[in-house]
Design an enzyme around this catalytic site. Structure first.
Site, PDB file in Angstrom:
ATOM      1  N   GLU A 297      -9.935 -55.310   8.571  1.00 39.56           N
ATOM      2  CA  GLU A 297      -8.464 -55.671   8.130  1.00 39.56           C
ATOM      3  C   GLU A 297      -7.604 -54.844   8.063  1.00 39.56           C
ATOM      4  O   GLU A 297      -6.339 -55.085   8.250  1.00 39.56           O
ATOM      5  CB  GLU A 297      -8.759 -56.553   6.864  1.00 39.56           C
ATOM      6  CG  GLU A 297      -9.291 -57.978   6.982  1.00 39.56           C
ATOM      7  CD  GLU A 297      -9.053 -58.856   5.853  1.00 39.56           C
ATOM      8  OE1 GLU A 297      -8.610 -58.282   4.488  1.00 39.56           O
ATOM      9  OE2 GLU A 297      -9.642 -59.942   5.609  1.00 39.56           O
ATOM     10  N   HIS A 326     -35.177 -52.887  15.317  1.00 37.38           N
ATOM     11  CA  HIS A 326     -35.809 -53.937  16.062  1.00 37.38           C
ATOM     12  C   HIS A 326     -34.967 -54.998  16.545  1.00 37.38           C
ATOM     13  O   HIS A 326     -35.512 -56.157  16.831  1.00 37.38           O
ATOM     14  CB  HIS A 326     -37.187 -54.282  15.271  1.00 37.38           C
ATOM     15  CG  HIS A 326     -38.183 -53.274  14.600  1.00 37.38           C
ATOM     16  ND1 HIS A 326     -38.991 -52.849  15.264  1.00 37.38           N
ATOM     17  CD2 HIS A 326     -37.806 -52.499  13.550  1.00 37.38           C
ATOM     18  CE1 HIS A 326     -39.652 -51.840  14.776  1.00 37.38           C
ATOM     19  NE2 HIS A 326     -38.959 -51.624  13.776  1.00 37.38           N
ATOM     20  N   LYS A 440      -4.840 -68.576   7.440  1.00 31.75           N
ATOM     21  CA  LYS A 440      -4.760 -69.337   5.811  1.00 31.75           C
ATOM     22  C   LYS A 440      -3.490 -70.408   5.885  1.00 31.75           C
ATOM     23  O   LYS A 440      -3.727 -71.445   5.513  1.00 31.75           O
ATOM     24  CB  LYS A 440      -4.079 -68.293   4.710  1.00 31.75           C
ATOM     25  CG  LYS A 440      -5.330 -67.511   4.243  1.00 31.75           C
ATOM     26  CD  LYS A 440      -5.033 -66.783   3.006  1.00 31.75           C
ATOM     27  CE  LYS A 440      -5.981 -65.755   2.504  1.00 31.75           C
ATOM     28  NZ  LYS A 440      -5.677 -65.239   1.213  1.00 31.75           N
TER      29      LYS A 440
HETATM   30  O1  PA5 Z   1      -8.236 -57.994   1.504  1.00 25.70           O
HETATM   31  C1  PA5 Z   1      -7.523 -58.998   1.496  1.00 25.70           C
HETATM   32  O2  PA5 Z   1      -6.461 -59.109   0.834  1.00 25.70           O
HETATM   33  C2  PA5 Z   1      -8.217 -60.495   1.606  1.00 25.70           C
HETATM   34  O3  PA5 Z   1      -9.407 -60.461   2.427  1.00 25.70           O
HETATM   35  C3  PA5 Z   1      -8.281 -61.238   0.416  1.00 25.70           C
HETATM   36  O4  PA5 Z   1      -9.077 -60.610  -0.351  1.00 25.70           O
HETATM   37  C4  PA5 Z   1      -8.883 -62.564   0.916  1.00 25.70           C
HETATM   38  O5  PA5 Z   1      -8.252 -63.250   1.761  1.00 25.70           O
HETATM   39  C5  PA5 Z   1      -8.753 -63.442  -0.167  1.00 25.70           C
HETATM   40  O6  PA5 Z   1      -7.489 -63.689  -0.912  1.00 25.70           O
HETATM   41  P1  PA5 Z   1      -7.124 -64.022  -2.268  1.00 25.70           P
HETATM   42  O7  PA5 Z   1      -7.846 -63.031  -3.281  1.00 25.70           O
HETATM   43  O8  PA5 Z   1      -5.908 -63.750  -2.352  1.00 25.70           O
HETATM   44  O9  PA5 Z   1      -7.781 -65.373  -2.614  1.00 25.70           O
END
Ligand code: PA5
Length: 471
Positions: A297, A326, A440
């Site tokens: 990410e 494996h 989202k």
């Molecule tokens: O790293 C990030 O910002 C995302 O992966 C969020 O953690 C994930 O989408 C969950 O978001 P939130 O904590 O707003 O529910």
């Protein structure tokens, strides 16, 4: 608990990335040190950014003292009153808690009898598979469960769905007392969860503004869950502080996170688009998951800082030694030169298991007898490293003297810094996630959330699927 820094320092060995071992498949000293200026610039950018904007995570090893006391008191109370502790969250709000739980607790923690566990049984619901929710409800007694809803944005569909289901059940079972069994961990100012928490009267912990999900393990997101199951959260933070100290130099000979970031950036520039994370410890299995999110990410971006379009990133792959020897190592050894493999080794496992005698008449089995599983896993790690290196594939090893809170804190913080340095060298915004937001938003539109009409129209106008491609 006090930890001996010198004895517990994690070490990196990047010989197998270099030309001296891999020949023309490796990185020469000239190429590596030609990155010194870029590395220095990345180091300075990270230093300058510390504590600002979305780099609030760099303060966490230092500024959590008061919160830690509140967390420890809350955890103590939860341990006394509840049989189950369930985290409702996803992505960065789940992967850190899962990773730390697996790393620092008994590998069959939930199956231990109560007197042998340091806290309640622990579950993290990080999906909206209805079968999984039903299965959870089959194994817990909600009257004896504390739920921790974690969402920074306070609007993530998965987490809010889980919350709605649990809150409804708790209210039916407990009426007004339902509020005592939900803790909300969220942003102090934005999102719906904080408003709901205030309206309902939940105990609340805050995720600081400058701390994104994947960088949040060292704030209440990770610390509360860890403390509830008996993990030494002060040790985790101390480990992170120690790593920060070790990385307090732009030297490509000394700063472990900067060295690893530079190696990976060179590798990416040479077309190594896959980064395999392969710990040789079941305790670190979910560190690979956590790292995959952090790396994917943070670095997977289609625009540089000045707006220039690009398509950058390295696909992280999780793998477990020796299990995946494996299943995947054939590919790593014989397949394309498109990956860097990160091995994580542990010098001293927390237990020793001897391999007994019993097969004297079969020499091809008997050679194992008298050794330990500890020796076997070390030998397999070294042998796999050897085979992969012999095949000319770039790899490096991170060694933990032992797996505990202090070394885990070092490891996680080193990976966060490595990611921040790599992002700076790649000239991208390491801390946003527009690709996740897109998905989202499309979900909100599909399920009719107010304010998403435009997105709904966009989805309706997307190319339609053709029947000729359905079979
Ligand atoms: O790293 C990030 O910002 C995302 O992966 C969020 O953690 C994930 O989408 C969950 O978001 P939130 O904590 O707003 O529910």
């Amino acid at each position: 608990m006090r930890y001996n820094k010198k004895a517990l320092r994690i070490k990196i060995d990047y010989n197998n990335m270099m030309e001296s071992v891999l020949g023309d498949k490796g990185i020469s000293d000239t190429t590596f040190y030609s990155m010194a200026q870029d590395a220095q610039a990345a180091f300075e950018a990270v230093e300058a950014g510390k504590g600002k904007n979305m780099m609030g995570w760099t303060d966490l090893p230092y500024n959590q003292d008061a919160i830690v006391e509140d967390i420890l008191a809350t955890a103590h109370d939860i341990r006394k009153k509840y049989e189950y502790f369930v985290v409702l969250g996803i992505g960065g709000s789940a992967l850190g808690p899962i990773a730390a739980f697996q790393a620092c607790n008994h590998l069959h923690y939930n199956d231990l009898p109560k007197r042998k566990r340091k806290g309640p049984k622990f579950y993290v619901e990080d999906n909206v598979d209805p079968e999984r929710m039903a299965a959870l409800l089959d194994v817990i007694d909600i009257n004896k469960t504390m739920f921790n809803v974690i969402t920074k944005s306070g609007s993530t569909s998965e987490t809010m769905t889980q919350y709605l289901i649990i809150n409804n059940m708790l209210k039916q079972a407990l009426g007004d007392k339902a509020k005592d069994q939900i803790i909300a961990t969220t942003s102090v100012a934005t999102g719906n969860l904080i408003k709901i928490a205030k309206a309902e009267g939940y105990k609340t912990f805050y995720i600081p503004d400058g701390v994104g999900g994947r960088f949040s393990e060292l704030c209440p997101v990770g610390l509360l869950a860890a403390a509830v199951t008996g993990i030494d959260i002060k040790g985790l933070l101390a480990g992170a502080r120690y790593m920060d100290e070790l990385c307090n130099t732009p030297s490509l000979k000394k700063n472990p996170a900067l060295i690893l970031a530079t190696l990976q950036v060179i590798a990416m520039n040479e077309g190594k688009n896959i980064g395999v994370m392969m710990p040789y410890a079941d305790g670190l299995k979910y560190i690979a998951d956590w790292y995959c999110q952090l790396w994917a990410e943070s670095l997977g971006k289609n625009v540089e800082l000045d707006g220039t379009p690009c398509n950058k990133g390295q696909t992280p792959v999780k793998s477990l030694g020796v299990t995946d020897q494996h299943s995947q190592v054939q590919l790593y050894t014989a397949g394309p030169f498109d990956k860097v493999i990160t091995f994580i080794g542990v010098e001293n496992y927390r237990t020793e298991v001897k391999i007994p005698n019993g097969c004297e008449e079969f020499p091809n089995v008997n050679f194992l007898c008298g050794h330990t599983m500890n020796e076997l896993i070390q030998a397999e790690r070294k042998a796999t490293e050897y085979a992969i290196t012999k095949a000319g594939k770039q790899n490096y090893t991170i060694m933990l003297p032992v797996l505990n809170e202090f070394t885990l804190g070092q490891l996680m913080y080193m990976f966060m810094l490595q990611t921040a340095y790599a992002g700076a060298m790649m000239n991208i915004d390491t801390f946003n996630q527009p690709g996740v937001e897109e998905g989202k938003n499309a979900t909100y539109a599909l399920l009719g959330r107010p304010g998403y009409d435009e997105k709904r129209a966009e989805l309706a106008n997307a190319p339609q699927k053709q029947t000729k491609y359905l079979c």
